[in-house]
Write a protein that holds these residues in place. Structure first.
Motif, PDB file in Angstrom:
ATOM      1  N   CYS A 271       0.834  -1.214   0.000  1.00 59.22           N
ATOM      2  CA  CYS A 271       0.000   0.000   0.000  1.00 59.22           C
ATOM      3  C   CYS A 271       0.864   1.258   0.000  1.00 59.22           C
ATOM      4  CB  CYS A 271      -0.946  -0.006   1.200  1.00 59.22           C
ATOM      5  SG  CYS A 271      -2.376  -1.078   0.929  1.00 59.22           S
ATOM      6  N   GLN A 272       2.036   1.160   0.616  1.00 54.46           N
ATOM      7  CA  GLN A 272       2.946   2.318   0.586  1.00 54.46           C
ATOM      8  C   GLN A 272       3.353   2.624  -0.857  1.00 54.46           C
ATOM      9  OE1 GLN A 272       6.284   1.458   3.172  1.00 54.46           O
ATOM     10  NE2 GLN A 272       4.941   1.239   4.948  1.00 54.46           N
ATOM     11  N   ARG A 273       3.653   1.540  -1.609  1.00 58.94           N
ATOM     12  CA  ARG A 273       4.037   1.732  -3.011  1.00 58.94           C
ATOM     13  C   ARG A 273       2.873   2.317  -3.808  1.00 58.94           C
ATOM     14  NH1 ARG A 273       6.910  -3.000  -2.229  1.00 58.94           N
ATOM     15  NH2 ARG A 273       5.179  -4.289  -2.945  1.00 58.94           N
ATOM     16  N   ARG A 274       1.668   1.800  -3.538  1.00 60.93           N
ATOM     17  CA  ARG A 274       0.500   2.314  -4.260  1.00 60.93           C
ATOM     18  C   ARG A 274       0.246   3.781  -3.905  1.00 60.93           C
ATOM     19  NH1 ARG A 274      -3.631  -0.518  -2.145  1.00 60.93           N
ATOM     20  NH2 ARG A 274      -5.132   0.288  -3.632  1.00 60.93           N
ATOM     21  N   ARG A 275       0.435   4.071  -2.618  1.00 54.80           N
ATOM     22  CA  ARG A 275       0.273   5.472  -2.208  1.00 54.80           C
ATOM     23  C   ARG A 275       1.278   6.360  -2.943  1.00 54.80           C
ATOM     24  NH1 ARG A 275       2.782   6.750   3.310  1.00 54.80           N
ATOM     25  NH2 ARG A 275       4.517   6.225   1.959  1.00 54.80           N
ATOM     26  N   ASP A 276       2.538   5.900  -3.001  1.00 54.01           N
ATOM     27  CA  ASP A 276       3.561   6.707  -3.678  1.00 54.01           C
ATOM     28  C   ASP A 276       3.212   6.893  -5.162  1.00 54.01           C
ATOM     29  OD1 ASP A 276       4.804   6.793  -1.274  1.00 54.01           O
ATOM     30  OD2 ASP A 276       6.364   5.325  -1.761  1.00 54.01           O
ATOM     31  N   GLY A 277       2.651   5.831  -5.735  1.00 51.85           N
ATOM     32  CA  GLY A 277       2.228   5.924  -7.139  1.00 51.85           C
ATOM     33  C   GLY A 277       1.139   6.961  -7.317  1.00 51.85           C
ATOM     34  N   ILE A 278       0.208   6.981  -6.378  1.00 53.14           N
ATOM     35  CA  ILE A 278      -0.899   7.940  -6.480  1.00 53.14           C
ATOM     36  C   ILE A 278      -0.400   9.373  -6.227  1.00 53.14           C
ATOM     37  CG2 ILE A 278      -3.095   8.640  -5.433  1.00 53.14           C
ATOM     38  CD1 ILE A 278      -3.657   5.629  -5.051  1.00 53.14           C
ATOM     39  N   VAL A 279       0.559   9.505  -5.319  1.00 54.99           N
ATOM     40  CA  VAL A 279       1.152  10.831  -5.096  1.00 54.99           C
ATOM     41  C   VAL A 279       1.739  11.345  -6.419  1.00 54.99           C
ATOM     42  CG1 VAL A 279       3.067  12.059  -3.999  1.00 54.99           C
ATOM     43  CG2 VAL A 279       1.622  10.538  -2.638  1.00 54.99           C
ATOM     44  N   ALA A 280       2.472  10.444  -7.091  1.00 49.74           N
ATOM     45  CA  ALA A 280       3.088  10.836  -8.366  1.00 49.74           C
ATOM     46  C   ALA A 280       2.016  11.168  -9.406  1.00 49.74           C
ATOM     47  CB  ALA A 280       3.994   9.719  -8.868  1.00 49.74           C
ATOM     48  N   LEU A 281       0.952  10.355  -9.421  1.00 47.94           N
ATOM     49  CA  LEU A 281      -0.138  10.589 -10.377  1.00 47.94           C
ATOM     50  C   LEU A 281      -0.809  11.940 -10.137  1.00 47.94           C
ATOM     51  CD1 LEU A 281      -2.000   9.398 -12.630  1.00 47.94           C
ATOM     52  CD2 LEU A 281      -3.451   8.505 -10.791  1.00 47.94           C
ATOM     53  N   ARG A 282      -1.037  12.238  -8.867  1.00 47.45           N
ATOM     54  CA  ARG A 282      -1.650  13.536  -8.514  1.00 47.45           C
ATOM     55  C   ARG A 282      -0.756  14.680  -8.971  1.00 47.45           C
ATOM     56  NH1 ARG A 282      -1.941  15.236  -3.698  1.00 47.45           N
ATOM     57  NH2 ARG A 282      -3.997  16.125  -3.387  1.00 47.45           N
ATOM     58  N   ASP A 283       0.546  14.543  -8.666  1.00 51.64           N
ATOM     59  CA  ASP A 283       1.484  15.608  -9.053  1.00 51.64           C
ATOM     60  C   ASP A 283       1.499  15.785 -10.572  1.00 51.64           C
ATOM     61  OD1 ASP A 283       2.038  15.872  -6.431  1.00 51.64           O
ATOM     62  OD2 ASP A 283       4.012  14.924  -6.487  1.00 51.64           O
ATOM     63  N   ARG A 284       1.479  14.659 -11.236  1.00 51.25           N
ATOM     64  CA  ARG A 284       1.520  14.685 -12.698  1.00 51.25           C
ATOM     65  C   ARG A 284       0.269  15.383 -13.248  1.00 51.25           C
ATOM     66  NH1 ARG A 284       2.697  11.173 -17.037  1.00 51.25           N
ATOM     67  NH2 ARG A 284       3.129  12.698 -18.672  1.00 51.25           N
ATOM     68  N   THR A 285      -0.880  15.023 -12.701  1.00 49.80           N
ATOM     69  CA  THR A 285      -2.138  15.631 -13.142  1.00 49.80           C
ATOM     70  C   THR A 285      -2.105  17.143 -12.922  1.00 49.80           C
ATOM     71  OG1 THR A 285      -3.178  13.636 -12.308  1.00 49.80           O
ATOM     72  CG2 THR A 285      -4.631  15.382 -13.010  1.00 49.80           C
ATOM     73  N   THR A 286      -1.671  17.515 -11.737  1.00 52.59           N
ATOM     74  CA  THR A 286      -1.616  18.943 -11.418  1.00 52.59           C
ATOM     75  C   THR A 286      -0.692  19.670 -12.387  1.00 52.59           C
ATOM     76  OG1 THR A 286      -1.948  18.366  -9.099  1.00 52.59           O
ATOM     77  CG2 THR A 286      -1.189  20.601  -9.559  1.00 52.59           C
ATOM     78  N   ALA A 287       0.454  19.049 -12.675  1.00 50.95           N
ATOM     79  CA  ALA A 287       1.416  19.683 -13.590  1.00 50.95           C
ATOM     80  C   ALA A 287       0.834  19.800 -15.000  1.00 50.95           C
ATOM     81  CB  ALA A 287       2.713  18.886 -13.616  1.00 50.95           C
ATOM     82  N   LEU A 288       0.155  18.743 -15.444  1.00 49.48           N
ATOM     83  CA  LEU A 288      -0.439  18.788 -16.787  1.00 49.48           C
ATOM     84  C   LEU A 288      -1.488  19.882 -16.871  1.00 49.48           C
ATOM     85  CD1 LEU A 288      -0.899  15.006 -17.759  1.00 49.48           C
ATOM     86  CD2 LEU A 288       0.781  16.627 -18.651  1.00 49.48           C
ATOM     87  N   LEU A 289      -2.361  19.920 -15.866  1.00 49.04           N
ATOM     88  CA  LEU A 289      -3.426  20.927 -15.890  1.00 49.04           C
ATOM     89  C   LEU A 289      -2.854  22.342 -15.804  1.00 49.04           C
ATOM     90  CD1 LEU A 289      -6.205  19.271 -13.683  1.00 49.04           C
ATOM     91  CD2 LEU A 289      -6.214  19.620 -16.150  1.00 49.04           C
ATOM     92  N   ALA A 290      -1.727  22.456 -15.102  1.00 48.07           N
ATOM     93  CA  ALA A 290      -1.130  23.790 -14.944  1.00 48.07           C
ATOM     94  C   ALA A 290      -0.710  24.373 -16.294  1.00 48.07           C
ATOM     95  CB  ALA A 290       0.066  23.729 -14.000  1.00 48.07           C
ATOM     96  N   THR A 291      -0.433  23.481 -17.274  1.00 42.73           N
ATOM     97  CA  THR A 291      -0.059  24.015 -18.590  1.00 42.73           C
ATOM     98  C   THR A 291      -1.265  24.645 -19.284  1.00 42.73           C
ATOM     99  OG1 THR A 291      -0.525  21.956 -19.761  1.00 42.73           O
ATOM    100  CG2 THR A 291       1.699  22.228 -18.883  1.00 42.73           C
ATOM    101  N   LEU A 292      -2.454  24.252 -18.851  1.00 42.96           N
ATOM    102  CA  LEU A 292      -3.680  24.793 -19.458  1.00 42.96           C
ATOM    103  C   LEU A 292      -4.146  26.032 -18.709  1.00 42.96           C
ATOM    104  CD1 LEU A 292      -5.702  21.518 -20.104  1.00 42.96           C
ATOM    105  CD2 LEU A 292      -4.234  22.773 -21.677  1.00 42.96           C
TER     106      LEU A 292
END
Lengths: 342, 178
Positions: free
Chosen positions: A35-56
């Motif tokens: 679950c720690q690994r999955r959490r870290d994956g989701i943290v990365a996914l959230r960051d990625r989403t935020t970064a992508l949206l920030a370009t818009l």
């Protein structure tokens, strides 16, 4: 405990869970590497989403002052009843009037042809929309679009005209009583600004004209920016109607500049910036000529004023604004303007 | 009640200062026109000052979403009218032409835009509202979802956005190299 569901990990990281749910999840995470690994994956996914949206994101602009927008809302509310009664007929008339006003703006401020079409169009577009949120102030809001549209043309979108051509464009033919020569004083213009006549779509000469004593030149926006060499003092978000600059050479720094802008009420707000002695003299003359409530300029640094006018002493220069607004609004505006220029 | 009104006004000013940019961004991602997004955002806040709702932050985004929806509906009619006004058979230069503006966007922006378009309307709405700063309960109230379903929707939306973007990116790279 079974592994934490994915949506709960999202909610956990989004801080959308109760304290007890968080405690439960943290207890599980403490001893579950999967679950720690999955959490870290989701943290990365959230960051990625935020970064992508920030370009818009659109280019960052300075929002209009809160006071300005609130004042506009107040005026819209005040007019709403009248507009409501007038109904579609008013909207159509406004659209026609705006078309003319747009043309007038085009002639005097030289925006693109499409600008005019957009302005007029927004009135027509807004009018037929009937739903719970697009309410009865559509026509009035369309009027505001004119102000917004005109404001937009001011900083960047004006074509680069040769200076001479630009001055000719900004200077008058019939409606705009502006001059490059010393002009006579016109007291009424100062103390009682006149509203826009929408039916004709032409700005009233009295409203446009400010007649300080001494020699003044009216400049186009581009020429004003060039002459200034730094941001032209003004209220952001309002259309600039006229820029006047003192023809007499300042001892130090740029000469006194008067920027007239239009409030959505049709009334005029003027920003005056220049060497302290020149501005003081100008304000004193205005007070004498027109009886308008200019404050006495004190030698102390800081702000002074009352309803209708406000001054801010900045070293050997003075920044002043004059508008038919309460003293609190003016104080907030002048502070903001001062902060933005620095 | 004077104090209460004063506090309320301060609340609105604070909300304006903290939320205006987010509302512009939210609208921009729906109308794809920076000027129009600004105009609509100002309209949203003017209506806020007039209506003074109980839950202003959620209200602001609800009105913004409605205005953006109306904007989309009116787009075709507007273009038609523009053509009439300019008396020009071609659409001509205009700041409200999303297609023209898109050309100016860099590739990265275009890719994200397309990835966002690939989401279902509900997933997209939830993602944009979350990015705009709304809480799960606020998003639930606006979209009609159960609060418990917001996390699920967000999880799916995030994953699909990133996947769609990466897929797009891979296609572009492939096209560039072939």
């Amino acid at each position: 405990m079974p592994h934490i569901p994915e949506d709960e990990l999202h909610a956990y990281l989004d801080q959308a869970l109760s304290r007890s749910q968080c405690v439960e999840i943290e207890r599980h995470l403490a001893h579950c590497p999967a679950c720690q690994r999955r959490r870290d994956g989701i943290v990365a996914l959230r960051d990625r989403t935020t970064a992508l949206l920030a370009t818009l994101s659109p280019a960052r602009r300075i929002p209009p002052a809160y006071e300005v927008l609130e004042e506009r809302a107040r005026l819209v509310r005040a007019r709403r009843t009248r507009w409501h009664r007038a109904g579609w007929a008013a909207a159509v008339v406004a659209a026609t009037g705006l078309g003319l006003a747009g043309l007038e703006w085009q002639r005097t401020n030289a925006p693109s042809g499409a600008e005019v079409a957009v302005v007029s169009d927004s009135a027509v577009m807004a009018a037929p929309e009937e739903d719970s949120l697009a309410v009865d102030s559509t026509a009035v809001i369309a009027l505001e679009d004119l102000a917004i549209g005109a404001a937009r043309t001011e900083p960047q979108e004006q074509p680069d005209l040769p200076a001479r051509e630009a001055e000719r464009t900004a200077a008058p033919s019939s409606e705009l009583a502006v001059a490059e020569t010393p002009s006579a004083s016109s007291p009424a213009a100062v103390s009682e600004p006149v509203g826009v006549t929408l039916s004709s779509g032409v700005l009233s000469p009295a409203m446009m004209h400010f007649a300080p004593t001494g020699a003044w030149r009216t400049l186009s926006w581009d020429a004003a920016r060039q002459a200034r060499g730094q941001p032209v003092p003004r209220i952001r978000g309002l259309p600039v109607m006229e820029v006047q600059v003192s023809a007499s050479q300042a001892d130090s720094g740029s000469p006194t500049m008067i920027v007239a802008q239009q409030l959505e009420s049709g009334q005029v707000i003027r920003t005056i910036e220049g060497p302290a002695t020149d501005v003081s003299r100008l304000l004193a003359a205005q007070r004498t000529d027109s009886g308008s409530p200019w404050p006495t300029i004190s030698d102390d640094a800081g702000i002074s004023g009352r309803d209708g006018s406000m001054t801010l002493r900045r070293g050997d220069r003075i920044l002043a604004i004059q508008a038919p607004l309460p003293v609190d609004s003016l104080r907030a505006m002048i502070r903001r303007m001062n902060a933005m220029e620095r | 009640m004077a104090t209460g009104t004063g506090e309320r006004v301060d609340d609105f000013e604070r909300l304006y200062q903290t939320t205006y940019t987010a509302v512009v961004r939210f609208l921009y991602r729906k109308v794809w026109d920076a000027d129009r997004a600004e105009d609509l955002a100002q309209e949203v806040f003017m209506r806020l000052f007039q209506h003074r709702p109980e839950k202003p932050r959620a209200w602001v985004f609800a009105v913004a979403a409605n205005l953006a929806r109306d904007e989309a509906r009116a787009a075709i009619r507007r273009r038609k009218h523009l053509t009439l006004l300019t008396n020009d058979p071609s659409p001509g230069p205009s700041r409200i032409q999303a297609a023209d503006e898109l050309v100016e966007h860099d590739e990265q922006m275009e890719a994200v835009h397309q990835a966002l378009d690939a989401l279902t309307p509900r997933d997209r709405e939830v993602l944009l509202l979350w990015d705009g700063g709304l809480s799960y309960p606020e998003i639930a109230a606006q979209t009609g979802l159960a609060v418990g379903a917001v996390g699920t929707t967000l999880a799916r939306a995030r994953k699909r956005l990133v996947e769609a973007h990466d897929r797009q990116h891979a296609q572009d790279s492939h096209a560039a190299h072939s």
